[in-house]
Design a protein around this motif. Sequence first.
Motif, PDB file in Angstrom:
ATOM      1  N   ASP B 228       0.812  -1.214   0.000  1.00 16.98           N
ATOM      2  CA  ASP B 228       0.000   0.000   0.000  1.00 16.98           C
ATOM      3  C   ASP B 228       0.850   1.271   0.000  1.00 16.98           C
ATOM      4  O   ASP B 228       0.566   2.221  -0.745  1.00 16.98           O
ATOM      5  CB  ASP B 228      -0.955   0.003   1.200  1.00 16.98           C
ATOM      6  CG  ASP B 228      -1.993   1.101   1.096  1.00 16.98           C
ATOM      7  OD1 ASP B 228      -2.220   1.816   2.092  1.00 16.98           O
ATOM      8  OD2 ASP B 228      -2.580   1.267   0.006  1.00 16.98           O
ATOM      9  N   LYS B 285       1.610  17.440  11.918  1.00 14.86           N
ATOM     10  CA  LYS B 285       1.888  16.041  12.263  1.00 14.86           C
ATOM     11  C   LYS B 285       0.636  15.195  12.240  1.00 14.86           C
ATOM     12  O   LYS B 285      -0.360  15.540  12.874  1.00 14.86           O
ATOM     13  CB  LYS B 285       2.486  15.984  13.678  1.00 14.86           C
ATOM     14  CG  LYS B 285       3.968  15.771  13.688  1.00 14.86           C
ATOM     15  CD  LYS B 285       4.587  15.700  15.068  1.00 14.86           C
ATOM     16  CE  LYS B 285       3.673  15.445  16.225  1.00 14.86           C
ATOM     17  NZ  LYS B 285       4.449  15.280  17.475  1.00 14.86           N
ATOM     18  N   GLY B 286       0.683  14.054  11.548  1.00 15.50           N
ATOM     19  CA  GLY B 286      -0.471  13.160  11.546  1.00 15.50           C
ATOM     20  C   GLY B 286      -0.759  12.642  10.158  1.00 15.50           C
ATOM     21  O   GLY B 286      -0.435  13.302   9.169  1.00 15.50           O
ATOM     22  N   ILE B 287      -1.343  11.475  10.092  1.00 15.17           N
ATOM     23  CA  ILE B 287      -1.674  10.868   8.800  1.00 15.17           C
ATOM     24  C   ILE B 287      -3.160  11.105   8.501  1.00 15.17           C
ATOM     25  O   ILE B 287      -4.022  10.770   9.317  1.00 15.17           O
ATOM     26  CB  ILE B 287      -1.385   9.355   8.819  1.00 15.17           C
ATOM     27  CG1 ILE B 287       0.124   9.115   9.013  1.00 15.17           C
ATOM     28  CG2 ILE B 287      -1.865   8.695   7.528  1.00 15.17           C
ATOM     29  CD1 ILE B 287       0.512   7.647   9.126  1.00 15.17           C
ATOM     30  N   ARG B 289      -6.166   9.846   6.663  1.00 17.89           N
ATOM     31  CA  ARG B 289      -6.521   8.565   6.048  1.00 17.89           C
ATOM     32  C   ARG B 289      -7.828   8.691   5.286  1.00 17.89           C
ATOM     33  O   ARG B 289      -8.485   9.730   5.303  1.00 17.89           O
ATOM     34  CB  ARG B 289      -6.628   7.484   7.132  1.00 17.89           C
ATOM     35  CG  ARG B 289      -5.288   7.280   7.851  1.00 17.89           C
ATOM     36  CD  ARG B 289      -5.343   6.223   8.913  1.00 17.89           C
ATOM     37  NE  ARG B 289      -4.217   6.325   9.836  1.00 17.89           N
ATOM     38  CZ  ARG B 289      -3.069   5.672   9.719  1.00 17.89           C
ATOM     39  NH1 ARG B 289      -2.878   4.867   8.702  1.00 17.89           N
ATOM     40  NH2 ARG B 289      -2.108   5.825  10.607  1.00 17.89           N
ATOM     41  N   THR B 308      -1.222   7.773   3.899  1.00 14.24           N
ATOM     42  CA  THR B 308      -0.279   6.952   4.652  1.00 14.24           C
ATOM     43  C   THR B 308       0.961   7.762   4.969  1.00 14.24           C
ATOM     44  O   THR B 308       0.998   8.960   4.711  1.00 14.24           O
ATOM     45  CB  THR B 308       0.095   5.680   3.856  1.00 14.24           C
ATOM     46  OG1 THR B 308       0.794   4.774   4.722  1.00 14.24           O
ATOM     47  CG2 THR B 308       1.006   5.995   2.681  1.00 14.24           C
ATOM     48  N   PHE B 309       1.961   7.120   5.510  1.00 13.39           N
ATOM     49  CA  PHE B 309       3.261   7.739   5.700  1.00 13.39           C
ATOM     50  C   PHE B 309       4.132   7.316   4.535  1.00 13.39           C
ATOM     51  O   PHE B 309       4.213   6.127   4.218  1.00 13.39           O
ATOM     52  CB  PHE B 309       3.870   7.275   7.027  1.00 13.39           C
ATOM     53  CG  PHE B 309       5.160   7.969   7.344  1.00 13.39           C
ATOM     54  CD1 PHE B 309       6.385   7.334   7.134  1.00 13.39           C
ATOM     55  CD2 PHE B 309       5.147   9.260   7.846  1.00 13.39           C
ATOM     56  CE1 PHE B 309       7.583   7.979   7.420  1.00 13.39           C
ATOM     57  CE2 PHE B 309       6.343   9.918   8.134  1.00 13.39           C
ATOM     58  CZ  PHE B 309       7.561   9.273   7.918  1.00 13.39           C
ATOM     59  N   ALA B 316       3.829  12.442   5.828  1.00 13.34           N
ATOM     60  CA  ALA B 316       2.521  11.845   5.578  1.00 13.34           C
ATOM     61  C   ALA B 316       2.008  12.421   4.263  1.00 13.34           C
ATOM     62  O   ALA B 316       2.140  13.616   3.997  1.00 13.34           O
ATOM     63  CB  ALA B 316       1.561  12.152   6.713  1.00 13.34           C
ATOM     64  N   ARG B 337      -9.520  13.128  12.865  1.00 14.17           N
ATOM     65  CA  ARG B 337     -10.020  12.839  14.216  1.00 14.17           C
ATOM     66  C   ARG B 337     -10.362  14.117  14.965  1.00 14.17           C
ATOM     67  O   ARG B 337     -10.034  14.275  16.132  1.00 14.17           O
ATOM     68  CB  ARG B 337      -9.019  11.988  15.003  1.00 14.17           C
ATOM     69  CG  ARG B 337      -8.818  10.605  14.397  1.00 14.17           C
ATOM     70  CD  ARG B 337      -7.985   9.712  15.307  1.00 14.17           C
ATOM     71  NE  ARG B 337      -6.726  10.318  15.742  1.00 14.17           N
ATOM     72  CZ  ARG B 337      -5.634  10.404  15.012  1.00 14.17           C
ATOM     73  NH1 ARG B 337      -5.634   9.928  13.786  1.00 14.17           N
ATOM     74  NH2 ARG B 337      -4.551  10.976  15.487  1.00 14.17           N
ATOM     75  N   LYS B 339      -9.303  17.179  14.464  1.00 12.19           N
ATOM     76  CA  LYS B 339      -8.343  18.303  14.380  1.00 12.19           C
ATOM     77  C   LYS B 339      -8.119  18.667  12.917  1.00 12.19           C
ATOM     78  O   LYS B 339      -7.974  17.786  12.070  1.00 12.19           O
ATOM     79  CB  LYS B 339      -7.000  17.886  15.007  1.00 12.19           C
ATOM     80  CG  LYS B 339      -6.817  18.384  16.425  1.00 12.19           C
ATOM     81  CD  LYS B 339      -5.634  17.759  17.128  1.00 12.19           C
ATOM     82  CE  LYS B 339      -4.279  18.115  16.544  1.00 12.19           C
ATOM     83  NZ  LYS B 339      -3.189  17.571  17.402  1.00 12.19           N
TER      84      LYS B 339
END
Lengths: 122, 357
Positions: B228, B285-287, B289, B308-309, B316, B337, B339
């Motif tokens: 992936d 910062k953060g993925i 999805r 993804t990363f 990301a 989520r 944010k």
Amino acid sequence: MSELRFTRTHEWVRETEEGKVQVGISDFAQKELGDLVFVNLPEVGDAVTKGESFGDLESVKAVSDVYAPVSGTVTAINEELLDAPEKINEAAEEAWFIEVGDITEYDELLTAEEYEQFCQEQ
Amino acid sequence: MEKKTPLYAMHEKYQGRIVPFAGYLLPVQYPNGILHEHRLVREKVGLFDVSHMGEFTLKGPDALKNLNYLLTNSYDTLAAGKARYGIMCYENGTTVDDLLVYKMGDDDYLIVVNASNTDKDFEWMKAHLQGDAELKNISEQVSQMAIQGPLAETVMRKLTDRIPEKNYSFINHVDLDGCDVLLSRTGYTGEDGFEIYCHNEDAEHLWELLLQTGREEGIEPCGLGARDTLRLEAAMPLYGHELSDEITPAEANLSFFIKMDKEFIGREGLADVKRTRIGLIMKDKGIAREHCDLYWQGQLVGHVTSGTFSPTLNKAVAMALVDVNFACRDEFEVDVRGKKLKAEKTVLPFYSRKKRG
């Protein structure tokens, strides 16, 4: 070096000076999570509450919360982990996330043997 | 109840972490982890079990006519020994599946489809077949593995000199240590590599043979997780994400594979394109999805289809479907989520082997 104790949510606790602890995640947990790419930690001065999430870890596949084993105040954070989360995968029991002082209560903690037993039952 | 591929015992042997995927039990990773496997394919060579994919044969004097009618691409100029990507659409232009067509000879084709869509695709094609053409589902008799990376050819040359020279070409009935295989120069990683179609009973032998033969080159088994991250870096669409029964191939920016100058199912649905695919690099910062909402200056303008990363970019990344009126913008926010994380539009693909140093 002080002995590690463990929570059922796979964090470890290490006592440093009188009344302070360092918190990290177990080797079992880092293996389960896989390669970590992001870490979110609280700030120095934040309150943490036993059993509640104080941060999260993101691996390629998922995000997981990290739970406070004690209630108290964050006295230090391991900034190195913010730029190099892979250190947690490399040496989970060395990679401390936060140091907590002014501890008012502890969650139920397992010894290393009890924790290993617990993991085998997972 | 999930099925096992003929290579299941190999995944257990090499300590793969087994997960359910497309009705099968497959390794998401092996002990060295996803990032390691990804880098291994980019720099050396990795081996994937892709037996879960579906395979059909389409034969008969009207086979070509059916391909041109069922798929967005044109197959008139497809020569024997060549493969060509295409998309199969519903009447409204949304996607049944994306697939590869291999021309074995006149009136003789092999079609390779996504594992999760095998039964659906077969029923769809059967229902729409016209004239003198016969469709057979041979998925259960065919195993497949993919050897991918810059050193893939080096490894394969130790086993045979019947190597397909060009990308998207193949040679049938290649003998690999006594095993009869179809060897194609195709893949889903953005690297050079091969896909090896074989009989089920030869799968284990070939797997071990490739791992042994490629030891010098550093070959290791790789799982779905790296598959992936690799395909995402190369901006290759994945059914259920960039293409689906709600997304047309035109919206997925696949117009290169759509020939509007012929009749095919779904053609009318592709003329008017209201959404388009863009690439994003996450700035916070953060993925991000799939399904995360995409905003531009507070307005909801689309959603993430895959994220993804990216080990190559060390950031990301995500692909998103965005309202065509906002596709020209550069700075977006993604709701991850709860944010709002900053994201910057970038040209796709994120990684191209042609452009690397």
